[in-house]
Design an enzyme around this catalytic site. Structure first.
Site, PDB file in Angstrom:
ATOM      1  N   THR A  65       0.811  -1.211   0.000  1.00 21.11           N
ATOM      2  CA  THR A  65       0.000   0.000   0.000  1.00 21.11           C
ATOM      3  C   THR A  65       0.848   1.267   0.000  1.00 21.11           C
ATOM      4  O   THR A  65       1.765   1.407   0.803  1.00 21.11           O
ATOM      5  CB  THR A  65      -0.901   0.017   1.240  1.00 21.11           C
ATOM      6  OG1 THR A  65      -1.537  -1.249   1.352  1.00 21.11           O
ATOM      7  CG2 THR A  65      -1.942   1.097   1.121  1.00 21.11           C
ATOM      8  N   CYS A  66       0.523   2.188  -0.902  1.00 19.81           N
ATOM      9  CA  CYS A  66       1.266   3.445  -1.016  1.00 19.81           C
ATOM     10  C   CYS A  66       0.386   4.612  -0.618  1.00 19.81           C
ATOM     11  O   CYS A  66       0.178   5.554  -1.397  1.00 19.81           O
ATOM     12  CB  CYS A  66       1.802   3.621  -2.431  1.00 19.81           C
ATOM     13  SG  CYS A  66       2.912   2.306  -2.946  1.00 19.81           S
ATOM     14  N   ILE A  67      -0.201   4.544   0.579  1.00 23.62           N
ATOM     15  CA  ILE A  67      -1.025   5.651   1.065  1.00 23.62           C
ATOM     16  C   ILE A  67      -0.124   6.668   1.757  1.00 23.62           C
ATOM     17  O   ILE A  67       1.097   6.595   1.659  1.00 23.62           O
ATOM     18  CB  ILE A  67      -2.103   5.132   2.033  1.00 23.62           C
ATOM     19  CG1 ILE A  67      -1.436   4.368   3.184  1.00 23.62           C
ATOM     20  CG2 ILE A  67      -3.099   4.262   1.314  1.00 23.62           C
ATOM     21  CD1 ILE A  67      -2.368   3.962   4.272  1.00 23.62           C
TER      22      ILE A  67
END
Length: 618
Positions: free
Chosen positions: A416-418
């Site tokens: 995840t690249c939040i």
């Protein structure tokens, strides 16, 4: 939005405001009133004035004297027949005398004198004529003799239930090997405390992924921390399974002193991130020592992956960057398997103990699953690996039950690249604080960790959330934790998980980054026990890696809160707006109750202020 009768009852003492236009002469009902939860924002913006307003309990059943528009505060001049609320008289508490302080050990009760008829009668005049009639036999006194020919009943003592022994559900051993240097060489190997990485491996790793244009390895030692880097996509432990053991069992070998770090952009220079990114000088964009972050003194084996333009916001792009990096990590794992046991510097033993008879709890971890770059890999063959793992998006984001030891053994590879401040890196699961604290708490019976993805579409969110509720119900637990990383869209299913579990009569404690920027946008009556992960001074996503993630202090507060909820204690409602003093007060209360000091983790003020962050704050 109008409220229900139940909401009106719960907010009886709150101000009464019309939710929509109402005609003269109507009888005011709950459906005519606005939800008090939104009043603070309306007052701050000048859209609502609550001076002299009546309360909800006062206006229900009264008549409206004139036609009023929406958001009209109901004051006495517009309401006919409202109820006068009598002031509550304070109850005087009798101060106990010094000699009335309870003894540390209870004394044996004195037996009362025999009473004719076998009944002890007591009249208390001041307690509104309360009369108690207690059989003398119950009080331990002499009972009236039984009529002739009828044998006296035999009173048998109720046996005290024996405490059941803890059951060992699984064990995990970590063998630690120390690394003090990382160098390049003709082959990947470990020689003493020196790790060598093969020259040319980066070209092979890039060539194996169609979407990867190039891959570069940078070895960042402590004196190089003030080095510019693209956004940090992940921080990973370097570990491998020994022999035929699987994730969550057997023996795991792990390198101390070095970690893998994945960074990158697309070919146009766009950072591989979504809500914010952490590019900049490493020492200014990392909260050191967080569960998912590096420790000061560690060496970073940092990959800079350039993927094809326009693929940074699609699932295949970030996955390609992680997969290419894992080619390098896997070669290090193979070298680690060959290291002699004489180089082991430390050994950790983990046990998953079940405690029959104790409060049974489950941890529900909501992970991103909206597609695009929101994805995670579950249960790889190697700790935090890629091979053999299943993306939670491809599994339909449905709940997947894991053991606590699988979590601590790297069963999640986080893609995840939040926002970097609230993203749980792969290393976070390796050192997951809530799992560790619950696992070692002998007052709790931790049955497992339930992972559930957060889909993009609301219909899918509610679908998987219902499966969470049904799964937790089937587990027959006494309480549940729900955690989530990030904020915003995923709070929809986060709230739904609370409802699906809470409506089954199971106490729930939720943990999320909230504060100012991540404040919950949805809610329900079951979201009463909440712990905020925020540690940013301004209460925002400050783009500092792991600043606002779940740490030990949140785990301790959450466990204390769930224990209170399971025992039926009332939890005070949260304040209308974020107040950092609430956390400080809770920590103080826990420390007083347990006698243990809770060490607070460092906040963003311990970091130098980069130009990027200065601009964000300004």
């Amino acid at each position: 939005m109008s409220i229900t009768a139940e909401t009106a009852k719960a907010h009886a003492k709150d101000p009464a405001v019309l939710c929509c236009r109402a005609e003269e002469g109507i009888t005011i009902e709950a459906a005519n009133l606005e939800d008090p939860a939104i009043f603070d924002d309306l007052v701050d913006s000048g859209l609502l004035n609550l001076e002299g307003v009546l309360t909800i309990e006062q206006v229900l059943g009264a008549k409206l004297k004139k036609t009023c528009d929406s958001l009209t505060a109901l004051t006495p001049d517009v309401v006919e027949g409202y109820k006068e609320v009598a002031a509550e008289e304070p109850v005087e508490e009798e101060t106990p005398k010094a000699e009335e302080v309870p003894a540390e050990a209870p004394a044996a009760p004195a037996a009362p004198a025999p009473v004719q008829g076998g009944v002890f009668k007591l009249h208390i005049g001041e307690g509104k004529d309360i009369n108690l009639e207690i059989p003398v036999g119950i009080m331990g006194g002499a009972a009236a003799p039984a009529p002739a020919g009828i044998p006296a009943p035999v009173v048998q003592a109720v046996p005290v239930a024996e405490e059941k022994e803890a059951r060992v559900m699984g064990t995990l051993t970590r063998k630690h090997f120390n690394i003090t240097e990382v160098k390049r060489g003709p082959e990947t190997k470990i020689d003493g405390t020196v790790l060598y990485i093969r020259e040319g491996i980066e070209e092979e790793a890039a060539a194996g992924q169609e979407l990867v244009n190039s891959l570069k390895i940078d070895i960042i030692t402590p004196e190089m921390y003030h080095t510019y880097s693209n956004t940090i996509m992940d921080v990973q432990p370097i570990a491998t399974k020994e022999g035929e053991s699987e994730i969550g069992s057997g023996v795991t070998r792990v390198l101390d002193g070095a970690v893998m770090m994945v960074t990158g952009t697309d070919a146009n220079g766009v950072q591989i991130g979504e809500f914010g990114s952490s590019e900049g000088f490493l020492d200014e964009n990392i909260m050191w020592g967080r569960p998912g972050a590096p420790e000061k003194g560690e060496i970073f084996i940092k990959t800079e992956v350039i993927i094809k333009e326009g693929t940074n916001m699609e699932r295949p792009g970030p996955l390609a960057a992680h997969t290419a990096t894992d080619v390098i990590t896997q070669e290090i794992r193979e070298a680690l398997k060959k290291v002699d046991d004489s180089l082991v510097v430390d050994t950790e033993e983990f046990e998953h103990l079940r405690h029959p008879g104790k409060k049974k709890v489950v941890i529900v971890k909501e992970i991103m699953g909206q597609g695009a770059m929101h994805d995670n890999l579950i249960l790889p063959m190697e700790p935090v690996g890629v091979l053999g793992a299943k993306p939670n998006v491809d599994l339909g984001n449905v709940p997947v039950m894991t053991s606590p030891l699988e979590v601590l053994d790297g069963c999640i590879h986080a893609l995840t690249c939040i926002g970097p401040a609230s993203k749980e890196m792969s290393r976070h699961y390796w050192r997951e604080p809530l799992v560790l604290e619950a696992l070692h708490d002998e007052e709790l019976d931790l049955c497992g960790v339930l992972f559930v993805g957060s889909p993009q579409i609301n219909a899918e969110k509610f679908y998987v959330s219902k499966r969470v509720g049904q799964t937790v119900e089937a587990l027959d637990v006494d309480g549940a934790f729900i955690t989530t990383e990030g904020f915003g869209n995923n709070h929809i299913d986060f709230a739904s998980h609370h409802e699906q579990i809470g409506k089954r009569g199971i106490p729930v404690v939720g943990l999320s980054f909230c504060a100012v920027q991540g404040a919950l946008v949805v809610g329900n009556p079951y979201m009463t026990n909440m712990v905020d992960n925020n540690k940013s001074e301004s209460g925002i996503e400050n783009e500092v890696l792991a600043c606002n993630t779940l740490c030990k202090e949140e785990a301790v507060r959450a466990i204390a809160m769930l224990k209170a909820a399971m025992s039926g204690e009332e939890v005070k409602p949260a304040e209308k707006k974020w107040n950092p003093n609430v956390k400080a007060n809770n920590i103080e209360l826990i420390q007083k109750a347990t006698g243990e000091k809770i060490d607070l983790v460092a906040n963003e003020q311990s970091l130098p202020m980069s130009q990027k962050r200065k601009e964000k704050y300004d």
